[in-house]
Structure formats: C-alpha cells, structure tokens
Design a protein around this motif. Structure first.
Motif, PDB file in Angstrom:
ATOM      1  N   LYS A  98      -6.475  12.997  -6.889  1.00 38.28           N
ATOM      2  CA  LYS A  98      -5.273  12.171  -6.651  1.00 38.28           C
ATOM      3  C   LYS A  98      -5.294  11.289  -5.628  1.00 38.28           C
ATOM      4  O   LYS A  98      -5.729  11.589  -4.485  1.00 38.28           O
ATOM      5  CB  LYS A  98      -4.034  13.059  -6.809  1.00 38.28           C
ATOM      6  N   LEU A  99      -4.972  10.032  -5.953  1.00 35.40           N
ATOM      7  CA  LEU A  99      -4.829   8.837  -4.768  1.00 35.40           C
ATOM      8  C   LEU A  99      -3.738   8.259  -4.974  1.00 35.40           C
ATOM      9  O   LEU A  99      -3.164   7.838  -5.840  1.00 35.40           O
ATOM     10  CB  LEU A  99      -6.082   7.885  -5.171  1.00 35.40           C
ATOM     11  N   LEU A 100      -3.294   7.947  -3.582  1.00 34.31           N
ATOM     12  CA  LEU A 100      -2.188   6.854  -3.363  1.00 34.31           C
ATOM     13  C   LEU A 100      -2.625   5.805  -2.645  1.00 34.31           C
ATOM     14  O   LEU A 100      -3.575   5.570  -1.258  1.00 34.31           O
ATOM     15  CB  LEU A 100      -1.123   7.189  -2.487  1.00 34.31           C
ATOM     16  N   VAL A 101      -2.852   4.395  -3.385  1.00 36.30           N
ATOM     17  CA  VAL A 101      -3.352   3.417  -2.709  1.00 36.30           C
ATOM     18  C   VAL A 101      -2.402   2.185  -2.826  1.00 36.30           C
ATOM     19  O   VAL A 101      -1.846   2.046  -3.817  1.00 36.30           O
ATOM     20  CB  VAL A 101      -4.783   3.019  -3.554  1.00 36.30           C
ATOM     21  N   PRO A 102      -3.030   1.209  -1.992  1.00 27.67           N
ATOM     22  CA  PRO A 102      -1.819  -0.307  -2.457  1.00 27.67           C
ATOM     23  C   PRO A 102      -2.332  -0.868  -3.527  1.00 27.67           C
ATOM     24  O   PRO A 102      -3.441  -0.831  -4.121  1.00 27.67           O
ATOM     25  CB  PRO A 102      -2.503  -1.030  -1.191  1.00 27.67           C
ATOM     26  N   ASN A 103      -1.488  -1.761  -4.120  1.00 26.56           N
ATOM     27  CA  ASN A 103      -1.452  -2.461  -5.416  1.00 26.56           C
ATOM     28  C   ASN A 103      -2.748  -3.312  -5.467  1.00 26.56           C
ATOM     29  O   ASN A 103      -3.552  -3.428  -6.229  1.00 26.56           O
ATOM     30  CB  ASN A 103      -0.338  -3.159  -5.902  1.00 26.56           C
TER      31      ASN A 103
END
Length: 166
Positions: free
Chosen positions: A126-131
């Motif tokens: 799972k990743l959280l990244v900028p648009n």
C-alpha cells in the motif's frame, strides 16, 4: 534512495510535555531538517492541530543518511498520529512519500519509481503518494495506490484506511 536502490525508512514520532521543540534524528540532511518548518505550517494551514510539547521524530535505520523533502508527508502523518488525528496502527502498513508545500499541498518527489520498487521488494503493498507521482508509481504492479493532492486529502484516505483496517 541509497545509490540507485530504494530502501525503507521507518518514521517514528514521540512527544513529551514541555517547551515546544521539534527535533528530527537519524542522519537527516539539510532539506530534511528544514522539513520541521514545512510540516508545521502544512499541518496548521490544513486546519489540523500541530501536536504540542517536545516532539521527536526518529528516522531508522540511523546509520544511513536521509536526503530530500520526500519525507514530509510521512513526518506530518507521524506527528498527527501522536494525538490520534490519524490512525497510527492503520498507517503502519503503508509506504508514504511526498513533499509538502506550506499550504498543505503535496508536491511530487524525484526518483519515485526505484523507491516504489524498493517498497514492493520490502513487502509493502500500500502506498500514499502525491498526485504528481501517481502515474509513475502505478507502473509497479501489485500495489494498492492512494494519490493525494494535499495533506487535507488525507481525511478521505484516512476513512478508506480506517475501513480497511477494521
């Protein structure tokens, strides 16, 4: 990044009562030390509460130099988890990357592809990244990707993470 290879840096946050102070340890470079001001401004300007007191963030492993502003989002989420504005346990399974603007907007980071490959090789799914980095990060298969435009967008993702965690 360590050379051309991505490696995982664990971000740990702690707070204690006392005169407000925010320290980052674990061999941060100058850009990462400057993150203290970016992260504080981004949290407040996003309508969230910056934790009070003495704040300490540890970047592990401590023996490898950490560089660049790509840790901003992880630092902010670690601080927000101190007083449970963000679910700390739910975030433990996520790789988090992104530079914060003072208004809380997320900016892309350079070298995202090897970082994401390194995260997948380390077992992250799972990743959280900028648009701005979503398309490139999405080139790596087998990952659940959440793209954010700002720290405030984290509320939407937090709800999704919380549901997945329960």
């Amino acid at each position: 990044m360590h050379g051309i290879d991505g490696y995982v840096v664990r971000v740990e946050a702690d707070s204690a009562p006392g005169t407000p102070h925010f320290a980052i340890i674990g061999l941060p470079d100058r850009a990462l030390n400057e993150a203290r001001q970016r992260v504080r401004a981004a949290i407040i300007n996003s309508g969230l509460q910056h934790p009070a007191g003495k704040l300490l963030v540890n970047l592990s492993p401590a023996d490898i130099r950490k560089e660049g502003p790509g840790f901003d989002l992880a630092l902010a989420l670690a601080l927000l988890s101190i007083d449970e504005q963000v679910d700390r346990l739910a975030l433990q399974g996520y790789l988090v990357l992104g530079e914060l603007a003072l208004d809380g907007a997320l900016r892309g980071v350079r070298g995202i592809l090897p970082m994401v490959v390194g995260a997948r090789n380390a077992g992250f799914t799972k990743l959280l990244v900028p648009n701005a980095n979503a398309a490139e990060a999405n080139l790596v298969s087998g990952l659940e990707l959440y793209a954010l435009g700002s720290l405030h967008d984290g509320d939407r993702v937090e709800q999704q993470i919380g549901r997945a965690h329960v």
